[in-house]
Design an enzyme around this catalytic site. Structure first.
Site, PDB file in Angstrom:
ATOM      1  N   ARG A 225     -46.878 -24.774 -12.857  1.00  0.00           N
ATOM      2  CA  ARG A 225     -45.605 -24.682 -13.584  1.00  0.00           C
ATOM      3  C   ARG A 225     -44.743 -25.896 -13.251  1.00  0.00           C
ATOM      4  O   ARG A 225     -44.642 -26.307 -12.099  1.00  0.00           O
ATOM      5  CB  ARG A 225     -44.885 -23.367 -13.314  1.00  0.00           C
ATOM      6  N   HIS A 229     -39.664 -21.168  -9.980  1.00  0.00           N
ATOM      7  CA  HIS A 229     -40.055 -19.784 -10.266  1.00  0.00           C
ATOM      8  C   HIS A 229     -39.123 -19.176 -11.311  1.00  0.00           C
ATOM      9  O   HIS A 229     -39.556 -18.505 -12.222  1.00  0.00           O
ATOM     10  CB  HIS A 229     -40.016 -18.975  -8.973  1.00  0.00           C
ATOM     11  N   TYR A 237     -40.303 -26.593  -2.740  1.00  0.00           N
ATOM     12  CA  TYR A 237     -41.541 -26.387  -1.983  1.00  0.00           C
ATOM     13  C   TYR A 237     -42.738 -27.055  -2.649  1.00  0.00           C
ATOM     14  O   TYR A 237     -43.793 -27.158  -2.042  1.00  0.00           O
ATOM     15  CB  TYR A 237     -41.799 -24.874  -1.833  1.00  0.00           C
TER      16      TYR A 237
END
Lengths: 311, 324
Positions: A225, A229, A237
């Site tokens: 992606r 998120h 991260y």
């Protein structure tokens, strides 16, 4: 694929600039998984989705205007503003719904598969889920049920390497999620999830198998992606090098190059298609913004089949 | 005294307990480097390492059961549920195991399950629920829901030191919105004790969690200037502090219960019933409740605002009782 990409990027620009209710989990970069799989499906086939479901909805030919309106939580949205991004569904096109509970769609897809089997139609169910969902009990339970009863379900793991911030290698010990298929005695296939044609091919075989009554397949699409998120996650991260590597393998760039190199479509033809999508997207935003909010007293309307119970 | 946010107070309570007792450790989804979605545990991994701050796979049933096992054998796990709605995936391990080990086996389960709950964020049906009554109705569990930074710190420390399983609810809308005085030193707020937040003589308003702040805001409004409200913050849902509620109602003779949870079989029903059992003769009006409506939680702002008890709903309820 471009429609899905543009939808996600349009949303991104909107929520940076103006208020938009709720969280957004976007599938930018993962478009080839949804499209490669769903291009094989008929209108009456089913799809269950994840919390990252915009692409599944569009790939299953859900209405763009209704999807955009749902992002704005409008009455004209595909769920009338009840669920928002996390819950998009349109049963009329076989999109059985996104979910905010990781892995929850897996047993649901097996149940949809049973309904097909009992009705003796030739439909199939595609069950999308993420790498993180493969550690939920529901993953084992749902796939096992589909396997023992040879249900027409294709389990599609979109492995984008991260469950929120947690890297897949720290939460599973096998190399591939697809390796887990052996525990259910079903085929497990790994495919480049950013190569739409490769996804299309493996999906075709799995779907044919399911239509012929030979039971489920587990397909793992390796993908990535491009954003966090959710809208609130800057994804710090994701290491820079890893990001760069995956961004080079962008599914849309990849496929465009293929079309031009093979002389299937010219740059101009592609631009024309893109312009049409841009216009449709502008119209979707206009439609959504000009749509009414749900009436406050409609809050209770969908709780039961009868409408006279609440309050 | 220092002022901390609700979130900072929870963090401080957790940090002090992890430092105080080597048996205390935390586990949950993305609580390490990521610090959780609301950053409650930010920096914990760097300070205490992977043995004390454990990132789990996404598997609520698995890691809650895992925590029960660890608690049975000498550790004091603190489980974070990323959004409390997800606790449903681990229900069996809580209601059948954590809650019943003491009763079945005489075994202690010093376990805390904590995380963000609550509506108001336009987050829709799976990220907004009030789950207190799922657990308040299960004997063997203790259920707390602090409304202020002071209580948040004191109750998390009490929960971690408790030898029974404690479900600790944090309203996500209070995390950064509510500030208050919090002593740096060690203290606990006892589980099972409500607090009279404001004294009054005309009506008792029992509430807890985010609704405490709404109630305190509403009763300051001009239209209610002639009414003297006594406000009781439950702080603990179970065991319910019947004594504090009854003493207050005996004084005011009227009861309004306000909660964010939906109406039917919600805490207000139980509170009202206890008042009827123990202070019926003192009542000068039928008790009333102002709660959310009996539906899932819609995402649309207009619908969510309709779902939640509004300032007007609370004012109307107060008037209704006073005008009886």
């Amino acid at each position: 694929m471009y429609e899905i990409r543009l939808f996600e990027e349009t949303l991104y620009e909107i929520y940076l600039k103006e208020p938009m209710p709720g969280a957004m989990h976007q599938c930018t970069g993962q478009e080839a998984c949804a499209v490669g799989i769903c291009e094989n499906l008929n209108g009456d086939d089913y799809v269950t989705s994840t919390h990252r479901g915009h692409g599944h909805y569009l790939a299953k030919e859900g209405d763009l205007n209704k999807l955009m309106a749902e992002m704005y939580a409008k009455e004209t949205g595909c769920c009338h503003g009840m669920g928002g991004s996390l819950h998009v569904a349109d049963f009329s096109v076989g999109m059985l719904g996104a979910t905010g509970i990781v892995g929850a769609g897996i047993p649901i897809s097996a149940g949809a598969g049973l309904s097909i089997k009992l009705r003796k139609t030739k439909q199939v169910v595609v069950c999308f889920f993420g790498d993180g969902a493969s550690n939920q009990g529901a993953f084992h339970e749902g796939i096992n049920l589909a396997s023992i009863w040879k249900l027409p379900v294709i389990f599609v793991c979109e492995n984008n390497l991260y469950g929120v911030s947690t890297h897949i290698t720290s939460v599973i010990t096998v190399k591939n999620v697809a390796d887990r298929a052996s525990a259910y005695g079903i085929p497990g296939i790994v495919v480049d999830g950013n190569d739409v044609l490769a996804v299309y091919e493996v999906a075709q075989e799995a779907i044919n198998r399911a239509r012929e009554g030979k039971g489920p397949t587990l397909i793992e699409c390796k993908t990535y992606r491009h954003r966090g998120h959710s809208r609130f996650d800057p994804a710090i991260y994701q290491p820079k090098e890893e990001k760069e590597e995956w961004f080079k393998n962008d599914p849309i760039l990849h496929f465009k190059r293929y079309l031009v190199d093979k002389k299937i479509a010219s740059e101009d033809e592609i631009k024309t298609i893109e312009k049409e999508v841009v216009a449709a997207m502008e119209e979707a935003v206009r439609f959504a913004k000009s749509s009414p909010d749900p009436a406050p007293d409609s809050a209770a309307r969908y709780t039961y089949v009868q409408e006279d119970i609440i309050l | 005294m220092r002022s901390l946010t609700y979130l900072e107070a929870i963090r401080e309570g957790l940090l002090q307990e992890i430092k105080r007792d080597k048996k205390v450790f935390m586990l949950g989804e993305d609580i390490g480097h990521f610090g959780g979605p609301f950053k409650v545990t930010q920096g914990f991994l760097e300070e205490f390492g992977q043995k004390r701050i454990i990132d789990t796979p996404i598997c609520e049933s698995g890691f809650i059961g895992f925590a029960v096992g660890a608690a049975l054998f000498g550790l004091r796990p603190v489980v974070e549920i990323q959004f409390f709605d997800f606790v449903a995936c681990g229900f069996n391990q809580i209601v059948n195991y954590a809650a019943k080990c003491k009763y079945r086996w005489g075994a202690n389960v010093p376990l805390v399950i904590r995380g963000p709950m609550g509506a108001g964020n336009r987050a829709g049906p799976f990220h907004s629920q009030s789950e207190e009554i799922w657990f308040g109705h299960t004997p063997g569990l203790k259920v707390v829901m602090p409304a202020t930074p002071y209580d948040a710190k004191g109750l998390i420390k009490a929960a971690i030191r408790d030898n029974d399983p404690v479900i600790y609810f944090e309203h996500k809308n209070l995390y950064r919105r509510i500030r208050g005085e919090v002593p740096e030193e060690d203290y606990i707020v006892p589980i099972g004790k409500a607090k009279v937040v404001q004294e009054g003589k005309d009506i008792t308003i029992v509430t807890y969690g985010a609704m405490l702040h709404k109630v305190l805001e509403v009763i300051k409004e001009k239209e209610l200037a002639d009414i003297s409200c006594e406000v009781v913050d439950l702080r603990t849902i179970y065991p319910l502090d019947t004594e504090t509620i009854i003493n207050s109602v005996k004084k005011t003779s009227r009861l309004l219960t306000v909660h964010e949870d939906s109406k039917t079989f919600g805490p207000a029903g139980e509170i009202t019933q206890r008042v009827c059992e123990y202070a019926f003769d003192y009542l000068s009006a039928p008790p009333v409740r102002a709660t959310s409506i009996d539906t899932p939680i819609p995402q649309s702002p207009t619908l969510e605002d309709r779902y939640l008890p509004s300032n007007t709903d609370i004012k109307k309820a107060i008037r209704k009782i006073l005008d009886y």
